[in-house]
Design a protein around this motif. Structure first.
Motif, PDB file in Angstrom:
ATOM      1  N   VAL A  52      -4.844  -4.594  22.856  1.00 11.35           N
ATOM      2  CA  VAL A  52      -4.450  -4.208  24.210  1.00 11.35           C
ATOM      3  C   VAL A  52      -5.594  -4.405  25.201  1.00 11.35           C
ATOM      4  O   VAL A  52      -5.368  -4.807  26.349  1.00 11.35           O
ATOM      5  N   ILE A  53      -6.806  -4.181  24.769  1.00 12.09           N
ATOM      6  CA  ILE A  53      -7.943  -4.323  25.677  1.00 12.09           C
ATOM      7  C   ILE A  53      -8.170  -5.793  26.016  1.00 12.09           C
ATOM      8  O   ILE A  53      -8.378  -6.149  27.185  1.00 12.09           O
ATOM      9  N   ALA A  54      -8.089  -6.663  25.034  1.00 14.00           N
ATOM     10  CA  ALA A  54      -8.231  -8.099  25.295  1.00 14.00           C
ATOM     11  C   ALA A  54      -7.105  -8.597  26.199  1.00 14.00           C
ATOM     12  O   ALA A  54      -7.341  -9.387  27.124  1.00 14.00           O
ATOM     13  N   GLU A  55      -5.885  -8.150  25.938  1.00 16.74           N
ATOM     14  CA  GLU A  55      -4.730  -8.557  26.743  1.00 16.74           C
ATOM     15  C   GLU A  55      -4.905  -8.151  28.198  1.00 16.74           C
ATOM     16  O   GLU A  55      -4.742  -8.967  29.113  1.00 16.74           O
ATOM     17  N   LEU A  56      -5.247  -6.890  28.426  1.00 11.60           N
ATOM     18  CA  LEU A  56      -5.345  -6.396  29.795  1.00 11.60           C
ATOM     19  C   LEU A  56      -6.566  -6.964  30.513  1.00 11.60           C
ATOM     20  O   LEU A  56      -6.511  -7.232  31.720  1.00 11.60           O
ATOM     21  N   THR A  57      -7.645  -7.195  29.784  1.00 11.92           N
ATOM     22  CA  THR A  57      -8.834  -7.804  30.389  1.00 11.92           C
ATOM     23  C   THR A  57      -8.535  -9.237  30.817  1.00 11.92           C
ATOM     24  O   THR A  57      -8.979  -9.687  31.885  1.00 11.92           O
ATOM     25  N   ALA A  58      -7.768  -9.971  30.020  1.00  9.70           N
ATOM     26  CA  ALA A  58      -7.367 -11.325  30.404  1.00  9.70           C
ATOM     27  C   ALA A  58      -6.498 -11.290  31.667  1.00  9.70           C
ATOM     28  O   ALA A  58      -6.660 -12.130  32.563  1.00  9.70           O
ATOM     29  N   ASP A  59      -5.600 -10.308  31.745  1.00  9.84           N
ATOM     30  CA  ASP A  59      -4.801 -10.131  32.969  1.00  9.84           C
ATOM     31  C   ASP A  59      -5.717  -9.913  34.171  1.00  9.84           C
ATOM     32  O   ASP A  59      -5.494 -10.477  35.243  1.00  9.84           O
ATOM     33  N   HIS A  60      -6.734  -9.079  33.992  1.00  7.99           N
ATOM     34  CA  HIS A  60      -7.671  -8.803  35.081  1.00  7.99           C
ATOM     35  C   HIS A  60      -8.325 -10.093  35.567  1.00  7.99           C
ATOM     36  O   HIS A  60      -8.481 -10.302  36.779  1.00  7.99           O
ATOM     37  N   GLY A  61      -8.694 -10.946  34.641  1.00 12.87           N
ATOM     38  CA  GLY A  61      -9.307 -12.222  35.005  1.00 12.87           C
ATOM     39  C   GLY A  61      -8.363 -13.079  35.840  1.00 12.87           C
ATOM     40  O   GLY A  61      -8.781 -13.725  36.808  1.00 12.87           O
ATOM     41  N   GLU A  62      -7.080 -13.088  35.473  1.00 14.80           N
ATOM     42  CA  GLU A  62      -6.091 -13.853  36.234  1.00 14.80           C
ATOM     43  C   GLU A  62      -5.960 -13.325  37.654  1.00 14.80           C
ATOM     44  O   GLU A  62      -5.877 -14.099  38.615  1.00 14.80           O
TER      45      GLU A  62
ATOM     46  N   HIS B  45     -10.224  -0.584  40.621  1.00 17.98           N
ATOM     47  CA  HIS B  45      -9.441  -0.116  39.475  1.00 17.98           C
ATOM     48  C   HIS B  45      -9.823  -0.899  38.209  1.00 17.98           C
ATOM     49  O   HIS B  45     -10.034  -0.316  37.141  1.00 17.98           O
ATOM     50  N   ILE B  46      -9.935  -2.217  38.342  1.00 18.99           N
ATOM     51  CA  ILE B  46     -10.314  -3.065  37.212  1.00 18.99           C
ATOM     52  C   ILE B  46     -11.699  -2.672  36.688  1.00 18.99           C
ATOM     53  O   ILE B  46     -11.895  -2.523  35.479  1.00 18.99           O
ATOM     54  N   ALA B  47     -12.650  -2.499  37.598  1.00 24.09           N
ATOM     55  CA  ALA B  47     -14.013  -2.139  37.183  1.00 24.09           C
ATOM     56  C   ALA B  47     -14.022  -0.814  36.436  1.00 24.09           C
ATOM     57  O   ALA B  47     -14.680  -0.676  35.394  1.00 24.09           O
ATOM     58  N   ASP B  48     -13.260   0.162  36.934  1.00 27.12           N
ATOM     59  CA  ASP B  48     -13.194   1.467  36.272  1.00 27.12           C
ATOM     60  C   ASP B  48     -12.606   1.339  34.873  1.00 27.12           C
ATOM     61  O   ASP B  48     -13.138   1.919  33.911  1.00 27.12           O
ATOM     62  N   GLU B  49     -11.526   0.584  34.740  1.00 24.48           N
ATOM     63  CA  GLU B  49     -10.926   0.413  33.418  1.00 24.48           C
ATOM     64  C   GLU B  49     -11.883  -0.296  32.460  1.00 24.48           C
ATOM     65  O   GLU B  49     -12.052   0.144  31.321  1.00 24.48           O
ATOM     66  N   GLU B  50     -12.483  -1.397  32.923  1.00 27.16           N
ATOM     67  CA  GLU B  50     -13.315  -2.193  32.016  1.00 27.16           C
ATOM     68  C   GLU B  50     -14.633  -1.507  31.669  1.00 27.16           C
ATOM     69  O   GLU B  50     -15.130  -1.666  30.557  1.00 27.16           O
ATOM     70  N   GLU B  51     -15.180  -0.732  32.598  1.00 26.08           N
ATOM     71  CA  GLU B  51     -16.475  -0.086  32.350  1.00 26.08           C
ATOM     72  C   GLU B  51     -16.344   1.273  31.669  1.00 26.08           C
ATOM     73  O   GLU B  51     -17.258   1.693  30.954  1.00 26.08           O
ATOM     74  N   ASN B  52     -15.224   1.955  31.883  1.00 26.55           N
ATOM     75  CA  ASN B  52     -15.095   3.321  31.372  1.00 26.55           C
ATOM     76  C   ASN B  52     -13.925   3.504  30.403  1.00 26.55           C
ATOM     77  O   ASN B  52     -14.121   3.920  29.265  1.00 26.55           O
ATOM     78  N   LEU B  53     -12.725   3.205  30.881  1.00 27.52           N
ATOM     79  CA  LEU B  53     -11.531   3.495  30.090  1.00 27.52           C
ATOM     80  C   LEU B  53     -11.459   2.674  28.807  1.00 27.52           C
ATOM     81  O   LEU B  53     -11.248   3.223  27.714  1.00 27.52           O
ATOM     82  N   PHE B  54     -11.626   1.361  28.919  1.00 28.14           N
ATOM     83  CA  PHE B  54     -11.475   0.512  27.740  1.00 28.14           C
ATOM     84  C   PHE B  54     -12.510   0.824  26.660  1.00 28.14           C
ATOM     85  O   PHE B  54     -12.149   0.931  25.477  1.00 28.14           O
ATOM     86  N   PRO B  55     -13.788   0.992  26.996  1.00 31.07           N
ATOM     87  CA  PRO B  55     -14.747   1.358  25.935  1.00 31.07           C
ATOM     88  C   PRO B  55     -14.410   2.700  25.276  1.00 31.07           C
ATOM     89  O   PRO B  55     -14.534   2.840  24.056  1.00 31.07           O
TER      90      PRO B  55
END
Length: 199
Positions: free
Chosen positions: A7-17, A112-122
């Motif tokens: 799920v983390i890889a999937e959502l991070t790829a979405d963020h990149g798009e 929102h993306i930065a918060d998820e990638e830096e805090n939530l996903f880890p």
């Protein structure tokens, strides 16, 4: 729409798009291209948000300390962005209001993306077994296929209501998109041609 992985890889790829859409919109001044890119970005953001609300945030509530408040904040972020996306639908893509609203969306979404990638996903990666994260990735990919493609402020954002309402609205949105051609563009045709050549 679907990238594979947990799920983390999937959502991070979405963020990149989504980041790529913001850059492409910034680089163009042609009104029709700005509208096409904004529509495509909206489709991806709405699908992504719905899938997170259906599967990611329930996992956050269950597995993270303070998960309820974390999920509630993330859902509030989505509501703010969705309201702005709804405003954007009716704006002239050559006008100043479109650019101003797009900047507001970009700021909201990138924060929102930065918060998820830096805090939530880890935190989620530490709290959940790998198999569960892969299962969530599969569920998110499936959810994005049937999710709404247009902003609908006010529809339920938590299970089970969002799962029931979202699929029906998603079907209506996809029919409207098909009939109107929304979300299609020149790059879709070239990508299709590239895929057929590769086959």
């Amino acid at each position: 729409m679907g990238h594979g992985g947990d799920v983390i890889a999937e959502l991070t790829a979405d963020h990149g798009e989504v980041k790529d859409f913001f850059q492409r919109i910034d680089r163009t001044t042609a009104a029709d291209e700005r509208r096409t890119l904004a529509d495509k970005m909206t489709i991806e953001l709405v699908r992504h948000s719905i899938a997170e609300e259906m599967y990611l945030y329930p996992a956050v509530r269950e597995h993270l300390d303070g998960g309820d408040s974390i999920a509630d904040k993330e859902i509030e972020d989505h509501a703010e962005a969705e309201g702005l996306l709804k405003e954007l639908e009716d704006l002239d893509p050559s006008g100043a209001a479109f650019t101003t609203t797009m900047r507001r969306i970009e700021t909201e979404v990138l924060d929102h993306i930065a918060d998820e990638e830096e805090n939530l996903f880890p935190a989620l990666r530490r709290a959940c077994p790998a198999g569960m994260l892969h299962d969530l990735g599969d569920k998110v990919r499936t959810a994005k296929k049937t999710a709404p493609t247009r902003p609908h402020p006010g529809i339920p954002s938590t299970p089970p209501a969002n799962k029931l309402v979202g699929r029906g609205i998603g079907l209506v949105d996809r029919v409207r998109d098909l009939l109107s051609g929304r979300g299609k563009g020149d790059d879709d045709e070239s990508e299709g041609a590239d895929r057929s050549r590769a086959a």
